[in-house]
Design a protein around this motif. Structure first.
Motif, PDB file in Angstrom:
ATOM      1  N   ILE A  88     -58.911 -13.006 -22.164  1.00 45.00           N
ATOM      2  CA  ILE A  88     -57.969 -12.210 -21.385  1.00 45.00           C
ATOM      3  C   ILE A  88     -56.991 -13.158 -20.694  1.00 45.00           C
ATOM      4  CG2 ILE A  88     -57.731 -10.597 -19.478  1.00 45.00           C
ATOM      5  CD1 ILE A  88     -60.524  -9.597 -20.127  1.00 45.00           C
ATOM      6  N   SER A  89     -55.690 -12.871 -20.829  1.00 46.74           N
ATOM      7  CA  SER A  89     -54.671 -13.736 -20.226  1.00 46.74           C
ATOM      8  C   SER A  89     -54.731 -13.658 -18.707  1.00 46.74           C
ATOM      9  CB  SER A  89     -53.276 -13.336 -20.710  1.00 46.74           C
ATOM     10  OG  SER A  89     -52.907 -12.102 -20.149  1.00 46.74           O
ATOM     11  N   SER A  90     -54.205 -14.678 -18.040  1.00 40.58           N
ATOM     12  CA  SER A  90     -54.213 -14.677 -16.581  1.00 40.58           C
ATOM     13  C   SER A  90     -53.347 -13.552 -16.035  1.00 40.58           C
ATOM     14  CB  SER A  90     -53.729 -16.018 -16.037  1.00 40.58           C
ATOM     15  OG  SER A  90     -52.403 -16.270 -16.473  1.00 40.58           O
ATOM     16  N   GLU A  91     -52.267 -13.199 -16.742  1.00 40.06           N
ATOM     17  CA  GLU A  91     -51.412 -12.100 -16.306  1.00 40.06           C
ATOM     18  C   GLU A  91     -52.180 -10.777 -16.341  1.00 40.06           C
ATOM     19  OE1 GLU A  91     -47.935  -9.693 -18.459  1.00 40.06           O
ATOM     20  OE2 GLU A  91     -47.439 -11.783 -18.054  1.00 40.06           O
ATOM     21  N   THR A  92     -52.928 -10.573 -17.414  1.00 40.84           N
ATOM     22  CA  THR A  92     -53.717  -9.353 -17.542  1.00 40.84           C
ATOM     23  C   THR A  92     -54.895  -9.375 -16.584  1.00 40.84           C
ATOM     24  OG1 THR A  92     -53.092  -9.190 -19.863  1.00 40.84           O
ATOM     25  CG2 THR A  92     -54.998  -7.914 -19.165  1.00 40.84           C
ATOM     26  N   ALA A  93     -55.508 -10.536 -16.410  1.00 39.42           N
ATOM     27  CA  ALA A  93     -56.662 -10.642 -15.516  1.00 39.42           C
ATOM     28  C   ALA A  93     -56.297 -10.362 -14.074  1.00 39.42           C
ATOM     29  CB  ALA A  93     -57.282 -12.028 -15.638  1.00 39.42           C
ATOM     30  N   SER A  94     -55.027 -10.557 -13.704  1.00 36.92           N
ATOM     31  CA  SER A  94     -54.631 -10.280 -12.325  1.00 36.92           C
ATOM     32  C   SER A  94     -54.827  -8.812 -11.984  1.00 36.92           C
ATOM     33  CB  SER A  94     -53.177 -10.679 -12.089  1.00 36.92           C
ATOM     34  OG  SER A  94     -52.299  -9.815 -12.784  1.00 36.92           O
ATOM     35  N   HIS A  95     -54.846  -7.959 -13.003  1.00 36.73           N
ATOM     36  CA  HIS A  95     -55.058  -6.535 -12.745  1.00 36.73           C
ATOM     37  C   HIS A  95     -56.492  -6.275 -12.268  1.00 36.73           C
ATOM     38  CE1 HIS A  95     -53.400  -2.551 -12.917  1.00 36.73           C
ATOM     39  NE2 HIS A  95     -54.574  -2.126 -13.330  1.00 36.73           N
ATOM     40  N   PHE A  96     -57.449  -7.128 -12.684  1.00 41.52           N
ATOM     41  CA  PHE A  96     -58.826  -6.965 -12.223  1.00 41.52           C
ATOM     42  C   PHE A  96     -58.904  -7.054 -10.711  1.00 41.52           C
ATOM     43  CE2 PHE A  96     -59.981  -8.293 -16.569  1.00 41.52           C
ATOM     44  CZ  PHE A  96     -60.855  -7.280 -16.868  1.00 41.52           C
ATOM     45  N   SER A  97     -58.095  -7.909 -10.120  1.00 33.31           N
ATOM     46  CA  SER A  97     -58.136  -8.099  -8.676  1.00 33.31           C
ATOM     47  C   SER A  97     -57.213  -7.131  -7.952  1.00 33.31           C
ATOM     48  CB  SER A  97     -57.743  -9.533  -8.328  1.00 33.31           C
ATOM     49  OG  SER A  97     -56.398  -9.753  -8.670  1.00 33.31           O
ATOM     50  N   GLY A  98     -56.469  -6.323  -8.702  1.00 31.41           N
ATOM     51  CA  GLY A  98     -55.558  -5.377  -8.084  1.00 31.41           C
ATOM     52  C   GLY A  98     -54.270  -6.017  -7.598  1.00 31.41           C
ATOM     53  N   SER A  99     -54.004  -7.234  -8.032  1.00 29.63           N
ATOM     54  CA  SER A  99     -52.820  -7.934  -7.545  1.00 29.63           C
ATOM     55  C   SER A  99     -51.803  -8.118  -8.662  1.00 29.63           C
ATOM     56  CB  SER A  99     -53.213  -9.296  -6.981  1.00 29.63           C
ATOM     57  OG  SER A  99     -53.810 -10.073  -8.002  1.00 29.63           O
TER      58      SER A  99
ATOM     59  N   ARG B  47     -52.592  -3.212 -21.360  1.00 28.49           N
ATOM     60  CA  ARG B  47     -52.818  -4.553 -21.891  1.00 28.49           C
ATOM     61  C   ARG B  47     -54.255  -5.004 -21.651  1.00 28.49           C
ATOM     62  NH1 ARG B  47     -48.916  -7.643 -19.004  1.00 28.49           N
ATOM     63  NH2 ARG B  47     -47.360  -6.087 -19.378  1.00 28.49           N
ATOM     64  N   THR B  48     -54.766  -4.723 -20.463  1.00 34.77           N
ATOM     65  CA  THR B  48     -56.141  -5.088 -20.133  1.00 34.77           C
ATOM     66  C   THR B  48     -57.111  -4.343 -21.031  1.00 34.77           C
ATOM     67  OG1 THR B  48     -55.531  -5.533 -17.845  1.00 34.77           O
ATOM     68  CG2 THR B  48     -57.868  -5.174 -18.298  1.00 34.77           C
ATOM     69  N   ARG B  49     -56.854  -3.036 -21.247  1.00 33.52           N
ATOM     70  CA  ARG B  49     -57.718  -2.236 -22.125  1.00 33.52           C
ATOM     71  C   ARG B  49     -57.761  -2.843 -23.522  1.00 33.52           C
ATOM     72  NH1 ARG B  49     -56.689   0.783 -26.112  1.00 33.52           N
ATOM     73  NH2 ARG B  49     -54.495   1.008 -25.618  1.00 33.52           N
ATOM     74  N   ARG B  50     -56.604  -3.213 -24.048  1.00 37.85           N
ATOM     75  CA  ARG B  50     -56.559  -3.798 -25.394  1.00 37.85           C
ATOM     76  C   ARG B  50     -57.312  -5.128 -25.435  1.00 37.85           C
ATOM     77  NH1 ARG B  50     -51.334  -1.670 -25.116  1.00 37.85           N
ATOM     78  NH2 ARG B  50     -50.460  -3.676 -24.503  1.00 37.85           N
ATOM     79  N   ALA B  51     -57.128  -5.970 -24.409  1.00 44.33           N
ATOM     80  CA  ALA B  51     -57.798  -7.269 -24.375  1.00 44.33           C
ATOM     81  C   ALA B  51     -59.308  -7.108 -24.285  1.00 44.33           C
ATOM     82  CB  ALA B  51     -57.280  -8.096 -23.194  1.00 44.33           C
ATOM     83  N   VAL B  52     -59.757  -6.189 -23.443  1.00 43.17           N
ATOM     84  CA  VAL B  52     -61.196  -5.956 -23.301  1.00 43.17           C
ATOM     85  C   VAL B  52     -61.757  -5.365 -24.598  1.00 43.17           C
ATOM     86  CG1 VAL B  52     -62.945  -4.624 -22.046  1.00 43.17           C
ATOM     87  CG2 VAL B  52     -61.123  -5.759 -20.795  1.00 43.17           C
ATOM     88  N   GLY B  53     -61.007  -4.458 -25.218  1.00 43.82           N
ATOM     89  CA  GLY B  53     -61.434  -3.875 -26.496  1.00 43.82           C
ATOM     90  C   GLY B  53     -61.567  -4.929 -27.580  1.00 43.82           C
ATOM     91  N   GLN B  54     -60.621  -5.865 -27.623  1.00 41.95           N
ATOM     92  CA  GLN B  54     -60.697  -6.950 -28.604  1.00 41.95           C
ATOM     93  C   GLN B  54     -61.899  -7.842 -28.331  1.00 41.95           C
ATOM     94  OE1 GLN B  54     -58.975  -7.595 -31.400  1.00 41.95           O
ATOM     95  NE2 GLN B  54     -58.004  -5.606 -31.073  1.00 41.95           N
TER      96      GLN B  54
END
Length: 89
Positions: free
Chosen positions: A2-13, A32-39
């Motif tokens: 998961i990219s750092s840009e997408t991972a920032s969504h995990f923290s809500g930031s 994007r996060t859904r697709r990355a986690v699905g992959q």
């Protein structure tokens, strides 16, 4: 991975802005996060981890739908005033 840009969504930031409608691309970030986690789930050998990743992907799908709806239907002043003013004392 998961990219750092997408991972920032995990923290809500996903953005530094605040307020209603401040982060217009949250729906896109959640997608994007859904697709990355699905992959990640597709390549996971451990059944338990794969199932958890698939549940996470489902959560981010729902989050993207909610964020898109919220962006298209911002709260009105009247609705907020009505909700805040109708509390029993």
């Amino acid at each position: 991975m998961i990219s750092s840009e997408t991972a920032s969504h995990f923290s809500g930031s996903c953005c530094g802005e605040t307020g209603f409608g401040a982060c217009r691309d949250r729906s896109e970030n959640a997608s994007r996060t859904r697709r990355a986690v699905g992959q990640s789930a597709k390549g996971e050998e451990d059944q338990g981890i794969r199932e958890r990743l698939l549940r996470m992907a489902e959560h981010y799908r729902d989050l993207a739908a909610h964020e898109a709806w919220a962006h298209e239907n911002p709260p009105s002043v009247g609705a907020l005033t009505g909700a805040l003013g109708s509390r029993p004392h």
